[in-house]
Design an enzyme around this catalytic site. Structure first.
Site, PDB file in Angstrom:
ATOM      1  N   GLU A  61       2.789   4.957  -3.952  1.00 24.63           N
ATOM      2  CA  GLU A  61       2.894   5.864  -4.830  1.00 24.63           C
ATOM      3  C   GLU A  61       4.323   6.643  -5.144  1.00 24.63           C
ATOM      4  OE1 GLU A  61       0.423   5.649  -2.855  1.00 24.63           O
ATOM      5  OE2 GLU A  61      -1.198   4.534  -4.193  1.00 24.63           O
ATOM      6  N   ASP A  76       0.936  -1.229   0.072  1.00 25.79           N
ATOM      7  CA  ASP A  76      -0.049  -0.082  -0.062  1.00 25.79           C
ATOM      8  C   ASP A  76       0.932   1.159  -0.041  1.00 25.79           C
ATOM      9  OD1 ASP A  76      -2.058   1.913   0.307  1.00 25.79           O
ATOM     10  OD2 ASP A  76      -2.495   1.217   2.371  1.00 25.79           O
ATOM     11  N   ASP A 108      -8.513   3.674  -2.571  1.00 25.81           N
ATOM     12  CA  ASP A 108      -9.367   4.268  -1.495  1.00 25.81           C
ATOM     13  C   ASP A 108     -10.896   4.625  -2.324  1.00 25.81           C
ATOM     14  OD1 ASP A 108      -7.955   3.681   0.585  1.00 25.81           O
ATOM     15  OD2 ASP A 108      -6.828   5.658   0.508  1.00 25.81           O
TER      16      ASP A 108
END
Ligand code: MIG
Length: 727
Positions: free
Chosen positions: A374, A371, A450
């Site tokens: 990015e 997770d 999300d």
């Protein structure tokens, strides 16, 4: 135009253009300031080929293309072999890398990874820059163009032709699909080179498979991971996780995978376990394993900056972290507060990181969830690392973060997958990632990050997943029930009905929201949710076979209608129904309170999955869809393998029976692939393959099975023929 070792080179005014073939249907246009071909990003795994050229007046004829180049400006026109124009440049800018192209007769534009758009992106512009969407607030909103993935690949399609363009540039890129100017398609990057690949095919499917040749196809997942997954941010203790496991079994809900989110760690330190709340971690995981559950744990890239913490100390000592331009460790902030970021671009760092998984795996952890890769960073306004942060690749190659940003998550997923291959060689790895670049499909499954527990996000997840599929991503799904906010029972029902027909199928929700496990609502909700999760397991062999097809050809399991019906105008736009494989039409309900919905059936004959009713296609119809019903249709000529037993791991054992549902009305052919679902033995030909042939006949349709390969036990197969009326 001169031929050289790799392809062709043309010197224009102030720039060179390299034309290189990567297959009959793939041609690369790379612009540079000097005679050197720019280096490719990690996305590209295809290799240049000899395309057998000839010249005709001012055209280069090679592969399946004819190419014309304007000598000074280096604009190109691409034609197919018969001379049909496929693509035409208006303006090329080699310095500020970008190009403007004339919009021809494309009906639609697709791909671009995870996007909040309808299926067809004509009239949209978009940005590719991996981003923690939560940082943008609102999330999943049309005005937010930066998403968790950056996949600079699009498909232009019309009933006359289809092509794809992959812009091999890892900087932030922008694409405009006839938004600013209805006659112009353009793309550009914040740095690097104008270096793109043009792919052509007679169908969208051909283009997708060319893209698969170029950037790789996904690996075959374990069959177990195609089952149902239950997650929450976070199950806070071993007891809580065991209770969830118990409930699942008690309620007779098949489930194969459970998750531990960030709270299993000690103070959010990666590769640690909170020994108080997860006392006897190994034993707990062992118990779950015995119950048939695999446990996946989250591993974020951010490493807590803390003296004496092993991961930080090792990383610091060996210069494994991303630095500032002056060479200090770049310090940002994520869950553990001050954090350093491993520099996954270097193989040495990936090996180190991979090794860190050893202990978790020794405890029985089965899969890894990446997770925040990015990467997310709370200290910068951008939500990530500054452009000028420094990465060091192999062979001393220096990358600014601006260049490395979009491949950072890919490189973490790669490190993780390679580690699992090393550390648990007996099973196919499961890695889940949030950030992705072109090529990430080789390493990890992907979820769409999300979203919220709102109907709009259920609805938008469909075109999002379809466009991800057209961007090479087959093993993909959205959080079922929605992540943020409180889910209602009705929403969970509708989302589970949809999720049951999407490859990655996980119920997940945010901390502080209403509990979202299936039994947290009414008995009616529980019953319907159970029914559809069980239905998913009836389709497991079918879905597994589709994933196998993805590994071979790059074809996504979940497909928009235009994938198989590119001569039907509405197929270019439909965002609220899709095909799972070729013959199964899934029509989820995406609005509250609805008891009917409109369905489009393409040409041909169709069967209502539930009633067996025979329906003519090439029309819209209104179908009943009360809460307990997901409208499903099967095209005549389809052969559908159905698992009558629920092979969730707690009662899996060997697959002993399978029913082939054959839908008459058209000839059909199905290739059934069977293996152990877990190991790499299939690489040593330990699999079986059957060819099932449906011969249609108005009086007596017949089925025949040929065994193509017989290296894995073949279950007992029953055949059921679904007849057309009058038969
Ligand atoms: O910003 O680990 O998308 O699935 O549960 C929150 C906690 C960080 C974001 C992920 C979500 C996960 C959550 N993470």
């Amino acid at each position: 135009m001169k031929k050289n070792d790799t392809g062709f080179i043309i010197e224009g005014k102030g720039a060179y253009l390299h034309i290189i073939f990567y297959g009959e249907n793939i041609v690369r246009f790379a612009y540079s300031k000097d005679k050197n071909v720019p280096s490719s990003t990690v996305a590209v795994v295809g290799k240049p080929v000899e395309a057998g050229e000839s010249f005709k007046s001012n055209r280069l004829l090679a592969g399946n293309f004819q190419i014309e180049v304007e000598r000074e400006k280096l604009t190109v026109k691409v034609f197919d072999r018969s001379g049909r124009l496929l693509n035409e440049d208006l303006k090329v800018n080699a310095k500020k890398p970008g190009v403007e192209k004339k919009r021809l007769s494309e009906t639609g534009f697709y791909g671009n990874g995870e996007k909040y758009t309808w299926l067809n992106q004509l009239g949209y512009s978009t940005v590719n820059y991996n981003s923690d969407v939560l940082h943008h607030n609102p999330i999943h909103h049309p005005q937010v163009q930066e998403m968790h993935t950056a996949i600079p690949f699009y498909i232009g399609a019309s009933p006359d032709f289809a092509y794809g363009i992959y812009f091999d540039n890892s900087y932030r890129t922008e694409f405009d699909f006839a938004k600013s100017d209805s006659n112009v398609i353009s793309f550009q990057a914040a740095g690097g080179y104008l270096d793109y690949y043009f792919m052509h095919g007679s169908t969208v499917a051909d283009v997708v498979s060319a893209y698969g040749l170029l950037t790789g196809t996904p690996p075959l997942p374990r069959k177990k991971y195609l089952g149902f997954h239950q997650s929450r941010y976070s199950y806070q203790s071993g007891e809580e996780l065991l209770t969830v496991a118990d409930q699942l079994r008690r309620h007779d809900i098949p489930c194969d995978v459970l998750y531990l989110d960030i709270d299993y760690t000690e103070a959010y330190k990666v590769f640690t376990v909170d020994n108080e709340r997860f006392k006897g971690f190994k034993k707990m995981i062992g118990n779950l394993k015995e119950m048939g559950f695999a446990v996946v744990v989250i591993i974020n890239p951010g490493v807590k900056v803390e003296e004496g913490y092993r991961v930080y100390e090792e990383g610091k000592e060996n210069n494994y972290f991303v630095t500032t331009p002056s060479g200090e460790i770049y310090q940002g902030e994520v869950w553990p507060k001050p954090a350093a970021f491993p520099d996954f671009l270097r193989s040495e760092v990936r090996h180190w990181w991979g090794e860190l998984h050893r202990e978790l795996l020794a405890c029985g952890v089965d899969g890894i969830w990446n997770d925040m890769n990015e990467p997310a960073n709370f200290t910068e306004k951008s939500g990530t690392l500054p452009d000028e942060a420094v990465h060091l690749g192999d062979n001393g190659i220096v990358f600014s973060h601006a260049e490395a940003h979009n491949i950072y998550g890919l490189m973490q997923a790669r490190a993780t997958r390679e580690a699992l291959e090393q550390l648990q060689p007996e099973k196919r790895p499961f890695v889940l990632t949030r950030a992705a670049f072109a090529g990430s499909q080789r390493y990890a499954a992907l979820w769409t990050g999300d979203n919220s527990s709102v109907w709009e996000h259920l609805e938008c997840s469909i075109p999002m997943i379809l466009n991800l599929g057209l961007s090479g991503y087959s093993f993909v799904g959205a959080d079922v029930g929605g992540y943020r906010g409180d889910c209602s029972g009705e929403l969970l029902v509708r989302w589970t009905q949809l999720g049951a027909f999407i490859p990655y199928f996980r119920n997940h929700s945010e901390i502080g929201t209403a509990r979202q496990e299936p039994w947290e609502f009414s008995n009616e909700v529980l019953d319907i949710v159970r029914k559809y999760i069980r239905l998913r397991y009836n389709f497991l062999t079918y879905i597994y076979n589709l994933m196998r097809e993805s590994t071979l050809t790059g074809a996504p399991a979940v497909r928009p209608l235009l994938y198989h019906y590119d001569d039907e105008p509405d197929a270019y736009h439909i965002s609220d129904q899709f095909l799972l494989g070729e013959g199964l039409m899934v029509c989820p309900v995406t609005r509250p309170g609805i008891t009917h919905r409109q369905v489009y059936l393409p040409r041909g004959q169709w069967f209502d999955y539930w009633t067996g009713e025979n329906l003519n296609g090439n029309r819209y119809l209104t179908v009943e869809s009360p809460l307990g019903k997901l409208p499903l249709f099967i095209r005549a000529g389809t052969i559908l393998p159905i698992d009558d037993h629920i092979y969730s791991d707690h009662n899996r054992g060997a697959q002993t029976a399978l029913t082939m549902h054959c839908y008459a009305g058209k000839d059909g052919l199905y290739r059934l692939y069977l293996d152990d679902g877990t190991s790499f033995n299939y690489r040593q030909e330990q699999y079986s393959e059957l060819e099932i042939i449906l011969k249609d006949d108005p009086v007596q349709p017949a089925v025949k099975t040929n065994i193509i390969k017989d290296n894995f036990p073949i279950p007992e197969i029953k055949y059921i023929i679904h007849h057309r009326p009058g038969q």
